[in-house]
Design an enzyme around this catalytic site. Structure first.
Site, PDB file in Angstrom:
ATOM      1  N   ASP A  68      25.661  66.860  55.679  1.00  0.00           N
ATOM      2  CA  ASP A  68      26.592  66.051  54.711  1.00  0.00           C
ATOM      3  C   ASP A  68      25.647  64.915  54.174  1.00  0.00           C
ATOM      4  OD1 ASP A  68      26.995  64.814  56.858  1.00  0.00           O
ATOM      5  OD2 ASP A  68      28.907  65.265  57.019  1.00  0.00           O
ATOM      6  N   ASN A 137      40.329  63.189  63.298  1.00  0.00           N
ATOM      7  CA  ASN A 137      41.179  64.151  62.609  1.00  0.00           C
ATOM      8  C   ASN A 137      40.827  65.575  62.652  1.00  0.00           C
ATOM      9  OD1 ASN A 137      39.169  64.583  60.824  1.00  0.00           O
ATOM     10  ND2 ASN A 137      40.110  63.547  58.861  1.00  0.00           N
ATOM     11  N   HIS A 139      37.877  67.149  61.577  1.00  0.00           N
ATOM     12  CA  HIS A 139      36.805  67.465  60.621  1.00  0.00           C
ATOM     13  C   HIS A 139      35.763  67.626  61.161  1.00  0.00           C
ATOM     14  CE1 HIS A 139      35.364  63.069  59.475  1.00  0.00           C
ATOM     15  NE2 HIS A 139      34.496  63.427  60.480  1.00  0.00           N
ATOM     16  N   GLU A 144      37.404  68.066  55.592  1.00  0.00           N
ATOM     17  CA  GLU A 144      38.575  67.297  55.903  1.00  0.00           C
ATOM     18  C   GLU A 144      39.602  68.370  56.047  1.00  0.00           C
ATOM     19  OE1 GLU A 144      38.028  64.606  56.919  1.00  0.00           O
ATOM     20  OE2 GLU A 144      37.393  62.850  55.422  1.00  0.00           O
TER      21      GLU A 144
HETATM   22  C1  F6R Z   1      28.214  63.480  60.189  1.00  0.00           C
HETATM   23  C2  F6R Z   1      29.408  64.519  60.197  1.00  0.00           C
HETATM   24  C3  F6R Z   1      30.753  64.033  60.846  1.00  0.00           C
HETATM   25  C4  F6R Z   1      30.717  63.430  62.190  1.00  0.00           C
HETATM   26  C5  F6R Z   1      32.063  62.859  62.724  1.00  0.00           C
HETATM   27  C6  F6R Z   1      31.959  62.285  63.776  1.00  0.00           C
HETATM   28  O1  F6R Z   1      27.124  64.283  59.617  1.00  0.00           O
HETATM   29  O2  F6R Z   1      29.157  65.531  60.037  1.00  0.00           O
HETATM   30  O3  F6R Z   1      31.451  64.991  60.717  1.00  0.00           O
HETATM   31  O4  F6R Z   1      30.116  64.229  62.964  1.00  0.00           O
HETATM   32  O5  F6R Z   1      32.639  62.164  61.528  1.00  0.00           O
HETATM   33  O6  F6R Z   1      31.211  60.972  63.762  1.00  0.00           O
HETATM   34  P1  F6R Z   1      30.941  60.098  65.076  1.00  0.00           P
HETATM   35  O7  F6R Z   1      29.693  60.770  65.641  1.00  0.00           O
HETATM   36  O8  F6R Z   1      30.211  58.789  64.461  1.00  0.00           O
HETATM   37  O9  F6R Z   1      31.998  59.824  65.543  1.00  0.00           O
END
Ligand code: F6R
Length: 263
Positions: A68, A137, A139, A144
């Site tokens: 992403d 959450n 995701h 989301e």
């Molecule tokens: C980023 C992504 C997000 C993160 C998630 C956790 O490329 O795909 O889904 O993996 O938000 O982020 P951290 O590791 O910073 O807690």
């Protein structure tokens, strides 16, 4: 689904690097690696860099696709995922930069950008192994809650919770966190031959409980991975506390879930 509990975040990095390195070495010819950003995969990237420097791991045949990118954001913005990947991985390994793919956060036609990304993944023969993190959450990538199992790479609106969580990277100014992103869909992620999801810290504990122990639902996007034929969740002991408490230390696991504790 395998749940692998490791002692701490560094151990999650080592064990996930073992899986990635073994998979790259096992495949002759070109290899397609799916990558994630955020704090969680940093120990993994540190391990991959160390193994490359030690002459143990070569990325010459690797093509990468990131999950992403914020939208809009310039690639040279210090919080763009393009910049993150350059800083934390690409600059330190022998991957050919032309074979690294990150969605363009400045695409003038973001829908066309997403369509073209899907086409590029297919043209490369699909993703061999996808690295994932998880949001508080539930995701995965920027899918989301509410994202369907068939969703594809598309423009998404970020949850307020995600923007709040990520404001720590934007000097705690939520107004500076982009409101949208371009993200692979759940359907896109599901087509990867292997998925490994990394989660560390007690804050992610409840998201892991709902993703592994409760029936799959778009309300918790990571739970949709339960139906994937080759998926492992690698979590550290802090993150595993809630999960182990609910399963009576692994004795009451749902069908199809196996638990491994790495010492
Ligand atoms: C980023 C992504 C997000 C993160 C998630 C956790 O490329 O795909 O889904 O993996 O938000 O982020 P951290 O590791 O910073 O807690």
């Amino acid at each position: 689904m395998k749940v692998i509990v490791c002692e701490n975040a560094a151990a999650v990095g080592r064990v996930s690097a073992d899986l990635v390195a073994a998979d790259i070495k096992a495949k002759e010819g070109k290899y397609v690696l799916g990558l994630a950003t955020g704090s969680t995969p940093l120990p993994l990237y540190g391990e991959l860099i160390a193994r490359h420097r030690a002459g143990e791991l070569c990325f010459a045949n690797v093509t990468s696709f990131n999950l992403d990118e914020y939208y809009p954001i310039a690639p040279n913005h210090d919080q763009s995922y393009y910049y993150f990947m350059w800083l934390n991985l690409f600059a330190h390994i022998n991957i050919c930069l032309r074979r690294t793919n990150v969605l363009n956060g400045l695409a003038t036609d973001p829908k066309a950008e997403c369509k073209a990304y899907e086409k590029r993944i297919k043209a490369e023969g699909g993703i061999d192994l996808q690295v994932l993190g998880i949001g508080g959450n539930g995701h995965i990538a920027f899918n989301e809650p509410g994202s369907g199992p068939k969703s594809r790479t598309r423009v998404v609106k970020l949850d307020e919770k995600t923007r709040k969580d990520n404001s720590r990277f934007f000097n705690n100014k939520i107004e500076d966190v982009p409101t949208h992103a371009l993200s692979m869909g759940i359907g896109t992620i599901f087509e990867a031959r292997k998925n490994i999801l990394l989660a560390t810290g007690g804050y992610k504990g409840e998201a892991i409980v709902s993703s592994v122990l409760e029936p799959p639902t778009p309300k918790v996007p990571a739970s949709l991975l339960q139906d994937h034929p080759d998926v492992a969740f690698l979590i550290d002991t802090d993150c595993a506390k809630a999960f182990l408490a609910k399963t009576n230390d692994g004795k009451k696991l749902p069908k199809g879930v196996t638990l491994e504790i790495v010492q």
